[in-house]
Design a protein around this motif. Structure first.
Motif, PDB file in Angstrom:
ATOM      1  N   THR A  58       0.829  -1.208   0.000  1.00  0.00           N
ATOM      2  CA  THR A  58       0.000   0.000   0.000  1.00  0.00           C
ATOM      3  C   THR A  58       0.862   1.256   0.000  1.00  0.00           C
ATOM      4  OG1 THR A  58      -0.252  -0.047   2.414  1.00  0.00           O
ATOM      5  CG2 THR A  58      -1.977  -1.108   1.116  1.00  0.00           C
ATOM      6  N   ILE A  59       1.972   1.214   0.721  1.00  0.00           N
ATOM      7  CA  ILE A  59       2.881   2.367   0.715  1.00  0.00           C
ATOM      8  C   ILE A  59       3.510   2.540  -0.665  1.00  0.00           C
ATOM      9  CG2 ILE A  59       5.056   3.261   1.649  1.00  0.00           C
ATOM     10  CD1 ILE A  59       4.184   1.942   4.353  1.00  0.00           C
ATOM     11  N   ALA A  60       3.903   1.417  -1.294  1.00  0.00           N
ATOM     12  CA  ALA A  60       4.465   1.486  -2.648  1.00  0.00           C
ATOM     13  C   ALA A  60       3.432   2.009  -3.641  1.00  0.00           C
ATOM     14  CB  ALA A  60       4.973   0.117  -3.079  1.00  0.00           C
ATOM     15  N   ASP A  61       2.167   1.626  -3.463  1.00  0.00           N
ATOM     16  CA  ASP A  61       1.092   2.110  -4.327  1.00  0.00           C
ATOM     17  C   ASP A  61       0.922   3.620  -4.180  1.00  0.00           C
ATOM     18  OD1 ASP A  61      -1.178   1.817  -6.137  1.00  0.00           O
ATOM     19  OD2 ASP A  61      -2.421   2.167  -4.366  1.00  0.00           O
ATOM     20  N   GLU A  62       0.939   4.098  -2.947  1.00  0.00           N
ATOM     21  CA  GLU A  62       0.835   5.547  -2.713  1.00  0.00           C
ATOM     22  C   GLU A  62       2.028   6.282  -3.319  1.00  0.00           C
ATOM     23  OE1 GLU A  62       0.358   6.175   1.462  1.00  0.00           O
ATOM     24  OE2 GLU A  62      -1.636   5.263   1.496  1.00  0.00           O
ATOM     25  N   LEU A  63       3.211   5.705  -3.191  1.00  0.00           N
ATOM     26  CA  LEU A  63       4.403   6.315  -3.774  1.00  0.00           C
ATOM     27  C   LEU A  63       4.287   6.359  -5.289  1.00  0.00           C
ATOM     28  CD1 LEU A  63       7.252   7.469  -3.559  1.00  0.00           C
ATOM     29  CD2 LEU A  63       8.108   5.104  -3.495  1.00  0.00           C
ATOM     30  N   SER A  64       3.801   5.263  -5.882  1.00  0.00           N
ATOM     31  CA  SER A  64       3.618   5.220  -7.331  1.00  0.00           C
ATOM     32  C   SER A  64       2.632   6.288  -7.788  1.00  0.00           C
ATOM     33  CB  SER A  64       3.120   3.832  -7.742  1.00  0.00           C
ATOM     34  OG  SER A  64       2.826   3.786  -9.112  1.00  0.00           O
ATOM     35  N   GLU A  65       1.526   6.436  -7.066  1.00  0.00           N
ATOM     36  CA  GLU A  65       0.531   7.448  -7.404  1.00  0.00           C
ATOM     37  C   GLU A  65       1.114   8.856  -7.250  1.00  0.00           C
ATOM     38  OE1 GLU A  65      -2.998   9.347  -8.504  1.00  0.00           O
ATOM     39  OE2 GLU A  65      -2.222   7.348  -8.892  1.00  0.00           O
ATOM     40  N   ALA A  66       1.885   9.071  -6.200  1.00  0.00           N
ATOM     41  CA  ALA A  66       2.510  10.385  -5.996  1.00  0.00           C
ATOM     42  C   ALA A  66       3.487  10.687  -7.127  1.00  0.00           C
ATOM     43  CB  ALA A  66       3.226  10.424  -4.647  1.00  0.00           C
ATOM     44  N   ARG A  67       4.239   9.690  -7.561  1.00  0.00           N
ATOM     45  CA  ARG A  67       5.170   9.891  -8.678  1.00  0.00           C
ATOM     46  C   ARG A  67       4.414  10.207  -9.964  1.00  0.00           C
ATOM     47  NH1 ARG A  67       9.151   4.827  -7.325  1.00  0.00           N
ATOM     48  NH2 ARG A  67      10.547   5.950  -5.914  1.00  0.00           N
ATOM     49  N   ARG A  68       3.288   9.504 -10.189  1.00  0.00           N
ATOM     50  CA  ARG A  68       2.482   9.758 -11.389  1.00  0.00           C
ATOM     51  C   ARG A  68       1.955  11.191 -11.374  1.00  0.00           C
ATOM     52  NH1 ARG A  68      -2.237  10.669 -12.828  1.00  0.00           N
ATOM     53  NH2 ARG A  68      -3.146  10.355 -10.779  1.00  0.00           N
ATOM     54  N   ARG A  69       1.438  11.624 -10.206  1.00  0.00           N
ATOM     55  CA  ARG A  69       0.931  12.995 -10.107  1.00  0.00           C
ATOM     56  C   ARG A  69       2.046  14.024 -10.269  1.00  0.00           C
ATOM     57  NH1 ARG A  69      -2.257  12.995  -4.735  1.00  0.00           N
ATOM     58  NH2 ARG A  69      -1.070  11.131  -4.454  1.00  0.00           N
ATOM     59  N   LEU A  70       3.208  13.730  -9.694  1.00  0.00           N
ATOM     60  CA  LEU A  70       4.348  14.637  -9.834  1.00  0.00           C
ATOM     61  C   LEU A  70       4.749  14.768 -11.302  1.00  0.00           C
ATOM     62  CD1 LEU A  70       6.582  16.408  -8.671  1.00  0.00           C
ATOM     63  CD2 LEU A  70       7.929  14.318  -8.307  1.00  0.00           C
ATOM     64  N   LYS A  71       4.777  13.644 -12.002  1.00  0.00           N
ATOM     65  CA  LYS A  71       5.124  13.674 -13.425  1.00  0.00           C
ATOM     66  C   LYS A  71       4.106  14.500 -14.209  1.00  0.00           C
ATOM     67  CE  LYS A  71       6.246  10.705 -17.329  1.00  0.00           C
ATOM     68  NZ  LYS A  71       6.374   9.316 -17.801  1.00  0.00           N
ATOM     69  N   ALA A  72       2.815  14.330 -13.883  1.00  0.00           N
ATOM     70  CA  ALA A  72       1.773  15.106 -14.564  1.00  0.00           C
ATOM     71  C   ALA A  72       1.937  16.595 -14.278  1.00  0.00           C
ATOM     72  CB  ALA A  72       0.389  14.622 -14.130  1.00  0.00           C
ATOM     73  N   VAL A  73       2.243  16.944 -13.040  1.00  0.00           N
ATOM     74  CA  VAL A  73       2.441  18.353 -12.675  1.00  0.00           C
ATOM     75  C   VAL A  73       3.676  18.911 -13.384  1.00  0.00           C
ATOM     76  CG1 VAL A  73       3.068  19.881 -10.753  1.00  0.00           C
ATOM     77  CG2 VAL A  73       1.205  18.246 -10.491  1.00  0.00           C
ATOM     78  N   GLU A  74       4.745  18.113 -13.447  1.00  0.00           N
ATOM     79  CA  GLU A  74       5.955  18.562 -14.142  1.00  0.00           C
ATOM     80  C   GLU A  74       5.670  18.781 -15.627  1.00  0.00           C
ATOM     81  OE1 GLU A  74       8.650  15.407 -13.100  1.00  0.00           O
ATOM     82  OE2 GLU A  74       9.455  16.512 -11.388  1.00  0.00           O
ATOM     83  N   GLN A  75       4.886  17.886 -16.241  1.00  0.00           N
ATOM     84  CA  GLN A  75       4.536  18.053 -17.654  1.00  0.00           C
ATOM     85  C   GLN A  75       3.667  19.289 -17.855  1.00  0.00           C
ATOM     86  OE1 GLN A  75       2.791  14.218 -18.539  1.00  0.00           O
ATOM     87  NE2 GLN A  75       4.743  13.374 -19.213  1.00  0.00           N
ATOM     88  N   GLU A  76       2.730  19.503 -16.940  1.00  0.00           N
ATOM     89  CA  GLU A  76       1.883  20.692 -17.021  1.00  0.00           C
ATOM     90  C   GLU A  76       2.719  21.961 -16.876  1.00  0.00           C
ATOM     91  OE1 GLU A  76      -1.663  22.733 -14.413  1.00  0.00           O
ATOM     92  OE2 GLU A  76      -1.615  20.548 -14.537  1.00  0.00           O
ATOM     93  N   ALA A  77       3.672  21.933 -15.952  1.00  0.00           N
ATOM     94  CA  ALA A  77       4.549  23.095 -15.760  1.00  0.00           C
ATOM     95  C   ALA A  77       5.382  23.353 -17.014  1.00  0.00           C
ATOM     96  CB  ALA A  77       5.456  22.886 -14.554  1.00  0.00           C
ATOM     97  N   ALA A  78       5.870  22.279 -17.635  1.00  0.00           N
ATOM     98  CA  ALA A  78       6.658  22.445 -18.860  1.00  0.00           C
ATOM     99  C   ALA A  78       5.791  23.042 -19.969  1.00  0.00           C
ATOM    100  CB  ALA A  78       7.242  21.099 -19.297  1.00  0.00           C
ATOM    101  N   THR A  79       4.543  22.581 -20.069  1.00  0.00           N
ATOM    102  CA  THR A  79       3.626  23.123 -21.070  1.00  0.00           C
ATOM    103  C   THR A  79       3.361  24.604 -20.802  1.00  0.00           C
ATOM    104  OG1 THR A  79       2.587  20.964 -21.374  1.00  0.00           O
ATOM    105  CG2 THR A  79       1.308  22.880 -22.058  1.00  0.00           C
TER     106      THR A  79
END
Length: 127
Positions: A58-79
């Motif tokens: 469950t902790i790994a799942d939360e970390l994976s989700e946080a990484r996915r959201r971080l990547k989306a935010v980074e892509q949005e920031a780049a855009t």
């Protein structure tokens, strides 16, 4: 090298960490212990190893989700940065065109002033 004793699932574990990281490691241990306690309440006594594995997943799942959201935010920031850069470039081009238009208008006004001439009194000639 520092050492911290953390308690997870009622068992004490002595862990090594960098100097100054003792509180951080203790806090992480408390989070893992709390997660195991939550799972124990939800699933009952299903064994320490299974509870530990479930907590880790469950902790790994939360970390994976946080990484996915971080990547989306980074892509949005780049855009957004690219859009801002393009807008800044368009603004610069518009300012340059405006400056050329003002300079051209000033040149036409000067040319008209010269063509019309001025009277010796400084006014525009009548005639």
């Amino acid at each position: 090298m520092a050492y911290v004793t953390i308690s997870i699932g009622g068992r004490a574990y002595r862990m090594a960490c960098d100097d100054g990281q003792e509180d951080h490691l203790s806090g992480l241990g408390e989070e893992v212990d709390a997660r195991i306690d939550q799972l124990r309440v939800a699933f009952g006594e299903i064994g320490d190893q299974r509870l530990s594995i479930m907590a880790a997943i469950t902790i790994a799942d939360e970390l994976s989700e946080a990484r996915r959201r971080l990547k989306a935010v980074e892509q949005e920031a780049a855009t957004e940065r690219a859009a801002r850069s393009a807008a800044t470039q368009r603004l610069g081009e518009t300012e340059a065109r405006l400056a050329r238009s003002v300079a051209s208008a000033a040149e036409r006004l000067e040319r008209l002033t010269r063509e019309l001439g001025t009277s010796p009194s400084g006014g525009v000639g009548m005639g």
